[in-house]
Design an enzyme around this catalytic site. Structure first.
Site, short mmCIF file in Angstrom:
data_model
loop_
_atom_site.label_atom_id
_atom_site.label_comp_id
_atom_site.label_asym_id
_atom_site.label_seq_id
_atom_site.Cartn_x
_atom_site.Cartn_y
_atom_site.Cartn_z
N PRO A 1 0.82 -1.21 0.00
CG PRO A 1 0.08 -0.94 2.20
CD PRO A 1 0.87 -1.87 1.31
NE ARG B 1 -3.72 12.04 -6.48
CZ ARG B 1 -5.01 12.05 -6.31
NH1 ARG B 1 -5.61 13.04 -5.69
NH2 ARG B 1 -5.74 11.05 -6.73
CE1 TYR C 1 -2.85 9.94 -12.43
CE2 TYR C 1 -2.49 11.33 -10.51
CZ TYR C 1 -2.03 10.38 -11.42
OH TYR C 1 -0.77 9.87 -11.27
CB CYS D 1 1.36 30.70 -17.77
SG CYS D 1 2.17 31.95 -16.78
CD GLU D 2 0.43 24.31 -18.73
OE1 GLU D 2 -0.51 23.62 -19.18
OE2 GLU D 2 1.63 24.04 -18.89
CE1 TYR E 1 1.72 7.26 -6.21
CE2 TYR E 1 -0.28 7.09 -4.91
CZ TYR E 1 0.81 6.49 -5.50
OH TYR E 1 1.00 5.15 -5.39
C1 LIG Z 1 1.87 2.26 -7.39
C2 LIG Z 1 2.11 0.88 -6.93
C3 LIG Z 1 1.75 0.51 -5.62
C4 LIG Z 1 1.05 1.43 -4.67
O1 LIG Z 1 -0.23 1.76 -5.09
P1 LIG Z 1 -1.20 2.58 -4.09
O2 LIG Z 1 -2.41 2.81 -4.89
O3 LIG Z 1 -0.48 3.85 -3.76
O4 LIG Z 1 -1.45 1.74 -2.90
C5 LIG Z 1 2.06 -0.77 -5.21
N1 LIG Z 1 2.68 -1.65 -6.04
C6 LIG Z 1 3.04 -1.32 -7.30
C7 LIG Z 1 3.73 -2.32 -8.14
C8 LIG Z 1 2.77 -0.05 -7.79
O5 LIG Z 1 3.11 0.27 -9.03
#
Ligand SMILES: *Cc1c(COP(=O)(O)O)cnc(C)c1O
Length: 421
Positions: free
Chosen positions: A276, A314, A318, A346-347, A375
């Site tokens: 995680p 983000r 996203y 400037c975007e 992130y």
């Molecule tokens: C990004 C990633 C994670 C972590 O993902 P989360 O959504 O931040 O929990 C774990 N393993 C791999 C291989 C990843 O690329």
């Protein structure tokens, strides 16, 4: 639950008023809570209690050395995806046997560094990578422990940019080819196959895609064992989502995730790894910014902040939602206003929220973006020559700057001018 709450009319990070941090470090800045980071790690660790397991924090979510040192001290493992992240893990004090190396394009240099410095396992993603690691390991006189990442062709039902478990994604090998690829790996003397890896995406708000993928992994475990492989470790990836919008229905909790893992995989007698990132760091951090101007446009009011898309990308990248709250608690029943909340870059993409209803604020007021601990800082850039913003870690009533804001000179002097100019 996190540790960013109003107290005596001021937003606090644990026991520290956010206004006090702002006075010392200036805005904008990131602020993380030790208690929240700790709590989130423990939730996962406890959710897998009773199973042989290791929670490997995915440091790409937030790789500040202080955050890593905290995780290492809690007994976490760590998931790294580059040579730089591997170096960070070692520098933070993670022993090699708690470092897992993921990523779709590991270079030979990265493999060499990890094999030399110590590694729990490489999660391999393709046959060419398998051959490269075999060659590197043999050249060092070592055997590399590996899992192979399978792509279970499951729709994670998350944002397309963070969905990784469908057959059209670049990640892993198709699960249908797993027997063949595991056989190839087993025949390579520089590799020791220890298990299976899967990671289907990020910000999943539903357990079903996980369960579907893990059932496929369970089935594959049995098949591969029948083929003679000693499958003893299952790396289940990360991806459990967090509630960005507090008003929305909440994603499953780590304890529910853990129960599902136990139910689907508990009888396989495998060591379980999870990775995680977002759930550990996301709600453990806020981004604090000052309102520079309130600009009234045609039918809309723009709140212009001193934070921008380069600090927190983000929303632009996203379309992500972040709760934005005033640092000074609004009076009960205070009037709300709808703002387009933007940064100075400037975007047009430098927009954090459109027509966001929130308590009225004025120039000079501080606002906090919630759920900004993952992130956020790691994806920041110095676009528009805006220096990287500082990061602060709070613990109880103390706080420390864990990455300082560079001066303009420090930023400028990273460039060098060739002598012919
Ligand atoms: C990004 C990633 C994670 C972590 O993902 P989360 O959504 O931040 O929990 C774990 N393993 C791999 C291989 C990843 O690329």
């Amino acid at each position: 639950m996190d540790h960013f709450l109003y107290r005596n009319g001021i937003l606090h990070a644990e026991d520290v008023p956010v206004t006090q941090i702002a006075e010392v470090v200036g805005t904008p800045f990131y602020c993380y809570s030790t208690a929240t980071l700790t709590r989130h790690f423990r939730l996962f660790d406890e959710a897998l209690e009773g199973m042989d397991h290791l929670v490997c924090y995915a440091m790409k979510a937030n790789s500040n050395q202080a955050v890593l040192r905290l995780m290492a001290g809690l007994g976490a493992g760590v998931d790294v995806v580059s040579g730089g992240e591997y170096a960070r893990a070692i520098a933070a004090g993670f022993p090699g046997e708690r470092i897992v190396f993921s990523g779709v394009g590991k270079t030979r240099e990265e493999m060499r560094a990890a094999l030399t410095g110590g590694i729990r396992q490489f999660n391999l993603e393709s046959e060419p990578e398998m051959l490269a690691l075999n060659a590197v390991a043999l050249s060092l006189g070592k055997v590399a422990p590996v899992t192979i990442r399978v792509n279970p062709d499951v729709d994670a039902r998350t944002h397309e940019k963070i969905s990784t478990g469908k057959s059209e994604n670049k990640f892993g090998i198709p699960i249908a080819r797993a027997r063949e690829v595991f056989a190839e790996a087993a025949a390579l003397p520089g590799l020791e196959v220890v298990g299976i890896d899967v990671h289907i995406g990020s910000q999943l708000t539903d357990l079903d895609p996980f369960a579907l993928a893990y059932r496929r992994v369970a089935e594959l475990t049995r098949v591969l064992r029948d083929d003679g492989h000693d499958i003893r470790r299952l790396d289940l990836g990360g991806g459990l989502g967090i509630p960005y919008e507090r008003s929305n229905s909440a994603p499953p909790l780590p304890v529910e995730y853990g129960a599902m893992v136990r139910q689907v995989l508990g009888d396989l007698d495998c060591e379980i790894e999870i990775e995680p990132g977002r759930l550990i760091a996301g709600n453990a951090g806020i981004l604090v910014s000052e309102v520079i101007y309130l600009k009234s446009g045609e039918g809309r009011d723009f709140l212009i902040l001193d934070a921008a898309m380069n600090d927190l990308i983000r929303p632009a990248m996203y379309g992500a939602y972040h709760d934005i709250m005033p640092v000074i608690e609004p009076a009960a029943g205070a009037e709300q206003a709808a703002y387009d909340i933007v940064g100075p870059v400037c975007e047009s993409g430098d927009t954090f929220a459109k027509q966001r209803l929130m308590p009225q604020v004025a120039p000079g007021d501080l606002v906090a973006f919630r759920s900004a601990g993952a992130y956020g800082a790691v994806m920041a850039s110095e676009y528009n020559s805006r220096p990287l913003i500082p990061e602060v870690l709070v613990q109880g009533d103390q706080f420390a700057v864990i990455r300082a804001r560079p001066t303009f000179d420090e930023m400028i002097n990273r460039d060098t001018i060739p002598e012919w100019l």
